[in-house]
Structures are given as C-alpha cells and as structure tokens.
Design an enzyme around this catalytic site. Sequence first.
Site, PDB file in Angstrom:
ATOM      1  N   THR A  16       0.719  -1.121   0.032  1.00 48.98           N
ATOM      2  CA  THR A  16       0.059  -0.230  -0.058  1.00 48.98           C
ATOM      3  C   THR A  16       0.741   1.112  -0.007  1.00 48.98           C
ATOM      4  O   THR A  16       0.267   2.357  -0.661  1.00 48.98           O
ATOM      5  CB  THR A  16      -1.024  -0.057   1.262  1.00 48.98           C
ATOM      6  OG1 THR A  16      -1.753  -1.254   0.960  1.00 48.98           O
ATOM      7  CG2 THR A  16      -1.771   1.121   1.315  1.00 48.98           C
ATOM      8  N   THR A  96       1.646  -4.611   4.377  1.00 47.00           N
ATOM      9  CA  THR A  96       1.484  -4.802   5.657  1.00 47.00           C
ATOM     10  C   THR A  96       0.775  -6.368   5.883  1.00 47.00           C
ATOM     11  O   THR A  96       0.737  -6.896   6.959  1.00 47.00           O
ATOM     12  CB  THR A  96       0.586  -3.754   6.429  1.00 47.00           C
ATOM     13  OG1 THR A  96      -0.829  -3.806   5.764  1.00 47.00           O
ATOM     14  CG2 THR A  96       1.150  -2.632   6.526  1.00 47.00           C
TER      15      THR A  96
END
Length: 336
Positions: A16, A96
Amino acid sequence: MTKELPKVRLLTCGGTIVSSGESASQMTGYRLKDFSVDALLAAVPGLSAVARLDVKEVARIDSMSMTSAVWKDLGRAIEEADADPEITGIVITHGTDTMEETAWFTHLTMKTQKPVVFTGAMRPSTALSADGPLNLYNAVRIAVDPEARGRGVLVALNDVIIGARAAMKVNPTNAAAFAGLAEGPLGLVSGDAIVWFGRPEKPFGAAAPFKLETYAHPKRLPRVDILYSHADDDGMLVRASVEAGAEAIVHAGTGNGSIHAETEKALQEAAQRGVFIIRASRVPGGCVTPGLAEWQERGYIPSGTLSPQKARILAMLALVTFGWNPEKMKEAFERY
Ligand SMILES: NC(=O)C[C@H](N)C(=O)O
C-alpha cells in the site's frame, strides 16, 4: 568538514505504501499502479537530512501474494547490504498483510548485526493523511540509531517498534494496525526521540541455525498447512492437507490449542504417518501450553506464543534445516 550522513539501503517490495487510489478520500479498494518509489521519497521532506538512501527494488507486489521465492530474493539483497561496509542500516518497505511473516523469516535466517526495519502503510499514497511517508521517515531514523543494533528484525509503523517474533497485524484498515502480541513492543517513536525498552528474549539471526541457502530458489519451502478450527470441524482439511503432501500441519485450534473430537481422529492418523502436528490457536495473544498428556505422547508440539502463521515458518525452516527429526522440531519450538 561536516560529517557524512549514514547510508541506508532501502529495499522495496510493493504494498500500500506505493499504491494509489482515485481520490484523496479513497482509503480501500485501491491498487498497486505506477506510483514510484522516487515519488514516495519525494513525499518525505527531511529524509535527506537523516541518511543517504540507496534504493533497490526486490519485488512490486501486494503482500497477500507473497511467496517464499521473494523471501529468498530479499534475503540475498539483505546479505548484499550487510557485506557493504558503507551501509549502516536496512529499511524494507512491504505490504502490511504478510509483513509479519517476511519479517519473522528474515529474523530467523539473516545473520547481519545491522538494524533491519520493516515498514509500510495502511493508507495509499494518494490518501488524505497517507501514513507511508511518516512511517518511512521513522523507519530510516530507527535504521541509523545505534541503539537499534542487536534487537533483531523490527516492524515499525505508526510510532510503535515491534520485534519480528511478536509483530501481528491486528486491524485490517486502521493506521495502528500492528501489535506485539504476548511480548509487547520493543520501543516507540516519541516525537523527535526513539525510546527503547525491550530486546528479543529468544535467540535469532547468527544465534539460530537457519540459513537462506538451505532451500533452492525458486522451489518453495516444504509444505506446511495452517488449518483453522471451528464448530462442526470434521478433519476433512487435515486429510486433504496430508494428501497434498504436507510435512507438518499447524492446527489453529480453539482456546489453548484445543482440537475438535472429529478432527482429532484425522490428526492422529496424520501424526502416525509422520506429519508433524503443531498445536497453535486461533486466539490472538497468550501462550499455547503442552495440554493433554495424550497430545504430548503423540508428539504434538505446542506453538507457545507464536501465531499460526509464525509457527508455519518455524516448522518449514526446521524441516529444511534438520530433515524429519521430531526431537529437533520440538526443540526449535522451545528455543526460537
Ligand atoms: N496495507 C497494505 O499494505 C495492504 C496491502 N494490500 C499489502 O500489500 O499487504
């Protein structure tokens, strides 16, 4: 003469932190498009006053699609950075979703004494209050902090520094996405200060026997499946896993690594065929203990404070390092 700034190797893996949405208000449903690492660096004012950065792209993927082949490429890149005397520390940007898995694998296999800091973002680069730039800035500060040495691989996001063994993603969208379950964090970023209060208790890195060279790239590590238990569990997945060639099964049981009576039959058969059974828990946090005497007699191994996903990695590494060795597998779960 002014002192030269320390040099940090930045290894990028996607995620991200380099993803983009259609608007500043888009927080989910974004994609990894063409946002470059250079654009990310440009969004971090002051970074060039902390360290000289030297960037190498290892992968450009969303981390839910992580593979052990990428772990190997990353490991090689870390070894290269370790061998370069000009480099003080290593920062890894990574999605993540599986950051905790890559960090744990790295913590067990890398022998470097240099700080290795994983970071990422929960909001895309285009979002209002994107968290990637500050997370990256702080990760670089941690990587050049002499106090970071000897604490193993670190996961640092949202001002919290967590050891690779304990780090777990605990929230799917919040910027405070990571917690150090059971063991807690090792330090904090507090404004201008980096505050340390913990060190890993268990051996890792150079004190652990696991090596990157032990599995052949691009081959995967040995098959170890995680099976998540629930009401109405019937052992079907255990049988499928054995059929697929699993050498170990991590049973993410209920409570203290408990096993459904129906699943127990299938696990017993698997254990009799030489498949290692690791008893982990679907409960986040706490410690799975050895439990029933018959589980211990059958050789089931409790995962202790390791989450199912961390237990899987340790089992894979123990298998490639020691082969089929019940004593060594048990010892690995007690020691690392
Ligand atoms: N926040 C994130 O980085 C999630 C992302 N999609 C990933 O690669 O894991």
